[in-house]
Write a protein that holds these residues in place. Structure first.
Motif, PDB file in Angstrom:
ATOM      1  N   GLU A   1     -11.553  50.618  72.659  1.00 18.52           N
ATOM      2  CA  GLU A   1     -10.225  49.997  72.670  1.00 18.52           C
ATOM      3  C   GLU A   1      -9.180  50.946  72.085  1.00 18.52           C
ATOM      4  O   GLU A   1      -9.378  51.513  71.007  1.00 18.52           O
ATOM      5  N   PRO A   2      -8.055  51.122  72.780  1.00 16.19           N
ATOM      6  CA  PRO A   2      -6.978  51.944  72.209  1.00 16.19           C
ATOM      7  C   PRO A   2      -6.402  51.271  70.968  1.00 16.19           C
ATOM      8  O   PRO A   2      -6.387  50.046  70.858  1.00 16.19           O
ATOM      9  N   GLU A   3      -5.940  52.105  70.041  1.00  8.81           N
ATOM     10  CA  GLU A   3      -5.365  51.605  68.797  1.00  8.81           C
ATOM     11  C   GLU A   3      -3.861  51.838  68.785  1.00  8.81           C
ATOM     12  O   GLU A   3      -3.390  52.910  69.166  1.00  8.81           O
ATOM     13  N   THR A   4      -3.118  50.826  68.345  1.00  6.13           N
ATOM     14  CA  THR A   4      -1.664  50.905  68.253  1.00  6.13           C
ATOM     15  C   THR A   4      -1.247  50.543  66.837  1.00  6.13           C
ATOM     16  O   THR A   4      -1.749  49.576  66.269  1.00  6.13           O
ATOM     17  N   LEU A   5      -0.327  51.318  66.298  1.00  5.91           N
ATOM     18  CA  LEU A   5       0.186  51.097  64.950  1.00  5.91           C
ATOM     19  C   LEU A   5       1.657  50.716  65.018  1.00  5.91           C
ATOM     20  O   LEU A   5       2.448  51.382  65.688  1.00  5.91           O
ATOM     21  N   TYR A   6       2.023  49.638  64.336  1.00  7.28           N
ATOM     22  CA  TYR A   6       3.407  49.190  64.211  1.00  7.28           C
ATOM     23  C   TYR A   6       3.797  49.284  62.738  1.00  7.28           C
ATOM     24  O   TYR A   6       3.121  48.704  61.889  1.00  7.28           O
ATOM     25  N   THR A   7       4.871  50.004  62.436  1.00  7.90           N
ATOM     26  CA  THR A   7       5.351  50.076  61.058  1.00  7.90           C
ATOM     27  C   THR A   7       6.822  49.702  60.998  1.00  7.90           C
ATOM     28  O   THR A   7       7.558  49.852  61.969  1.00  7.90           O
ATOM     29  N   GLY A   8       7.222  49.222  59.840  1.00  6.36           N
ATOM     30  CA  GLY A   8       8.622  48.884  59.600  1.00  6.36           C
ATOM     31  C   GLY A   8       9.014  49.236  58.181  1.00  6.36           C
ATOM     32  O   GLY A   8       8.173  49.578  57.347  1.00  6.36           O
ATOM     33  N   LEU A   9      10.286  49.178  57.925  1.00  9.94           N
ATOM     34  CA  LEU A   9      10.878  49.398  56.611  1.00  9.94           C
ATOM     35  C   LEU A   9      10.487  50.737  55.981  1.00  9.94           C
ATOM     36  O   LEU A   9      10.130  50.809  54.825  1.00  9.94           O
ATOM     37  N   VAL A  10      10.565  51.796  56.762  1.00  9.72           N
ATOM     38  CA  VAL A  10      10.438  53.132  56.182  1.00  9.72           C
ATOM     39  C   VAL A  10      11.674  53.402  55.344  1.00  9.72           C
ATOM     40  O   VAL A  10      11.593  53.930  54.242  1.00  9.72           O
ATOM     41  N   HIS A  11      12.830  53.041  55.881  1.00  7.83           N
ATOM     42  CA  HIS A  11      14.082  53.131  55.127  1.00  7.83           C
ATOM     43  C   HIS A  11      14.384  51.741  54.575  1.00  7.83           C
ATOM     44  O   HIS A  11      14.565  50.786  55.335  1.00  7.83           O
TER      45      HIS A  11
ATOM     46  N   GLU B   1      11.500  41.916  62.374  1.00  3.38           N
ATOM     47  CA  GLU B   1      11.113  42.257  63.750  1.00  3.38           C
ATOM     48  C   GLU B   1       9.598  42.182  63.898  1.00  3.38           C
ATOM     49  O   GLU B   1       9.091  41.563  64.836  1.00  3.38           O
ATOM     50  N   LEU B   2       8.900  42.826  62.983  1.00  3.56           N
ATOM     51  CA  LEU B   2       7.445  42.862  63.092  1.00  3.56           C
ATOM     52  C   LEU B   2       6.819  41.511  62.801  1.00  3.56           C
ATOM     53  O   LEU B   2       5.867  41.108  63.478  1.00  3.56           O
ATOM     54  N   LEU B   3       7.339  40.788  61.818  1.00  2.00           N
ATOM     55  CA  LEU B   3       6.783  39.469  61.522  1.00  2.00           C
ATOM     56  C   LEU B   3       6.986  38.503  62.691  1.00  2.00           C
ATOM     57  O   LEU B   3       6.069  37.741  63.045  1.00  2.00           O
TER      58      LEU B   3
ATOM     59  N   GLN C   1      -6.962  45.802  72.840  1.00  2.64           N
ATOM     60  CA  GLN C   1      -6.424  46.831  71.949  1.00  2.64           C
ATOM     61  C   GLN C   1      -6.692  46.437  70.512  1.00  2.64           C
ATOM     62  O   GLN C   1      -6.858  45.264  70.203  1.00  2.64           O
ATOM     63  N   GLU C   2      -6.696  47.436  69.659  1.00  2.00           N
ATOM     64  CA  GLU C   2      -6.713  47.185  68.222  1.00  2.00           C
ATOM     65  C   GLU C   2      -5.280  47.384  67.738  1.00  2.00           C
ATOM     66  O   GLU C   2      -4.727  48.472  67.862  1.00  2.00           O
ATOM     67  N   LEU C   3      -4.686  46.314  67.229  1.00  2.00           N
ATOM     68  CA  LEU C   3      -3.290  46.334  66.786  1.00  2.00           C
ATOM     69  C   LEU C   3      -3.247  46.325  65.267  1.00  2.00           C
ATOM     70  O   LEU C   3      -3.879  45.488  64.625  1.00  2.00           O
ATOM     71  N   TYR C   4      -2.486  47.250  64.695  1.00  2.00           N
ATOM     72  CA  TYR C   4      -2.325  47.348  63.245  1.00  2.00           C
ATOM     73  C   TYR C   4      -0.842  47.218  62.914  1.00  2.00           C
ATOM     74  O   TYR C   4      -0.009  47.861  63.544  1.00  2.00           O
ATOM     75  N   PHE C   5      -0.538  46.402  61.912  1.00  2.00           N
ATOM     76  CA  PHE C   5       0.848  46.146  61.520  1.00  2.00           C
ATOM     77  C   PHE C   5       1.043  46.462  60.043  1.00  2.00           C
ATOM     78  O   PHE C   5       0.299  45.969  59.194  1.00  2.00           O
ATOM     79  N   ILE C   6       2.044  47.271  59.750  1.00  2.00           N
ATOM     80  CA  ILE C   6       2.464  47.554  58.378  1.00  2.00           C
ATOM     81  C   ILE C   6       3.960  47.266  58.326  1.00  2.00           C
ATOM     82  O   ILE C   6       4.777  48.145  58.571  1.00  2.00           O
ATOM     83  N   PRO C   7       4.333  46.007  58.030  1.00  2.00           N
ATOM     84  CA  PRO C   7       5.749  45.639  58.072  1.00  2.00           C
ATOM     85  C   PRO C   7       6.591  46.282  56.971  1.00  2.00           C
ATOM     86  O   PRO C   7       7.789  46.469  57.145  1.00  2.00           O
ATOM     87  N   VAL C   8       5.974  46.610  55.824  1.00  2.00           N
ATOM     88  CA  VAL C   8       6.729  47.178  54.702  1.00  2.00           C
ATOM     89  C   VAL C   8       6.089  48.496  54.283  1.00  2.00           C
ATOM     90  O   VAL C   8       5.057  48.528  53.611  1.00  2.00           O
ATOM     91  N   PHE C   9       6.708  49.593  54.693  1.00  2.00           N
ATOM     92  CA  PHE C   9       6.232  50.934  54.358  1.00  2.00           C
ATOM     93  C   PHE C   9       6.818  51.401  53.019  1.00  2.00           C
ATOM     94  O   PHE C   9       6.243  52.244  52.346  1.00  2.00           O
ATOM     95  N   ASN C  10       7.979  50.871  52.644  1.00  2.00           N
ATOM     96  CA  ASN C  10       8.723  51.330  51.474  1.00  2.00           C
ATOM     97  C   ASN C  10       8.965  50.149  50.520  1.00  2.00           C
ATOM     98  O   ASN C  10      10.087  49.663  50.390  1.00  2.00           O
ATOM     99  N   PRO C  11       7.916  49.672  49.831  1.00  2.00           N
ATOM    100  CA  PRO C  11       8.066  48.443  49.045  1.00  2.00           C
ATOM    101  C   PRO C  11       8.998  48.568  47.842  1.00  2.00           C
ATOM    102  O   PRO C  11       9.762  47.646  47.558  1.00  2.00           O
TER     103      PRO C  11
ATOM    104  N   HIS D   1       9.543  51.150  63.512  1.00  2.00           N
ATOM    105  CA  HIS D   1      10.782  50.396  63.718  1.00  2.00           C
ATOM    106  C   HIS D   1      11.866  50.824  62.735  1.00  2.00           C
ATOM    107  O   HIS D   1      11.644  50.860  61.534  1.00  2.00           O
ATOM    108  N   HIS D   2      13.027  51.139  63.286  1.00  2.00           N
ATOM    109  CA  HIS D   2      14.225  51.457  62.515  1.00  2.00           C
ATOM    110  C   HIS D   2      15.347  50.571  63.036  1.00  2.00           C
ATOM    111  O   HIS D   2      15.287  50.051  64.144  1.00  2.00           O
ATOM    112  N   SER D   3      16.417  50.436  62.232  1.00  2.00           N
ATOM    113  CA  SER D   3      17.503  49.561  62.673  1.00  2.00           C
ATOM    114  C   SER D   3      18.889  50.108  62.369  1.00  2.00           C
ATOM    115  O   SER D   3      19.867  49.409  62.541  1.00  2.00           O
TER     116      SER D   3
END
Length: 166
Positions: free
Chosen positions: A9-19, A28-30, A53-63, A152-154
């Motif tokens: 299975e392909p793996e996909t990574l979703y991240t948010g809040l780098v900034h 957005e991710l939630l 697919q294997e889906l990975y979510f990291i909504p908060v990269f910069n806590p 994800h950036h905004s």
């Protein structure tokens, strides 16, 4: 099979809040995650996505940057972009302390698009992966074989493409 690593299975990574001032990326991710959960049984596309697919979510990269913005501006509008590493050399203003996590990885580190000035909003840090957040992400990334990573950036209405070094 969420507890099984299916190598085909392909793996996909979703991240948010780098900034940290881009708080809407958390929502957005939630909301996307909630959409997947709500529509799994009724939408064949969503069911196919989850099942194949294997889906990975990291909504908060910069806590720490996120918490700092929430602390100084509880109704929204905090402008801290970077993490809260205040040990960086230099005397910066309150909103420019820290390291830009988006520029703290090894690929293209120091090759344009970032700054060596600790007070600059795009300060890249003292070296690649100098920050705990980027070290953790690097180590997590090395455990997987992501075919797609969506960060994800905004801040502006633009589609940013990876590897924009000089």
């Amino acid at each position: 099979n969420p507890d099984i690593d299916e190598v085909d299975e392909p793996e996909t990574l979703y991240t948010g809040l780098v900034h940290s001032r881009e708080a809407v990326t958390v929502m957005e991710l939630l909301y996307y995650m909630w959409y997947i959960l709500e529509n799994y049984d009724s939408d064949p596309f969503i069911k196919g996505l989850v099942n194949n697919q294997e889906l990975y979510f990291i909504p908060v990269f910069n806590p720490d940057g996120f918490v700092y913005n929430e602390t100084i501006e509880p109704d929204g509008g905090g402008l801290q972009r970077k993490n809260r590493n205040t040990s960086a050399p230099g005397t910066c203003t309150i909103d420019t302390d820290g390291i830009d996590l988006n520029r703290n990885s090894a690929y293209y580190w120091g090759n344009g698009g970032s700054s060596t000035d600790p007070c600059n909003q795009t300060y890249m840090g003292t070296g690649p992966f100098s920050e705990p957040e980027t070290q953790i992400m690097r180590d997590f990334f090395l455990l997987h074989d992501f075919e797609l990573a969506l960060n994800h950036h905004s801040y502006k209405n633009a589609m940013l493409h990876a590897y924009a070094g000089t």
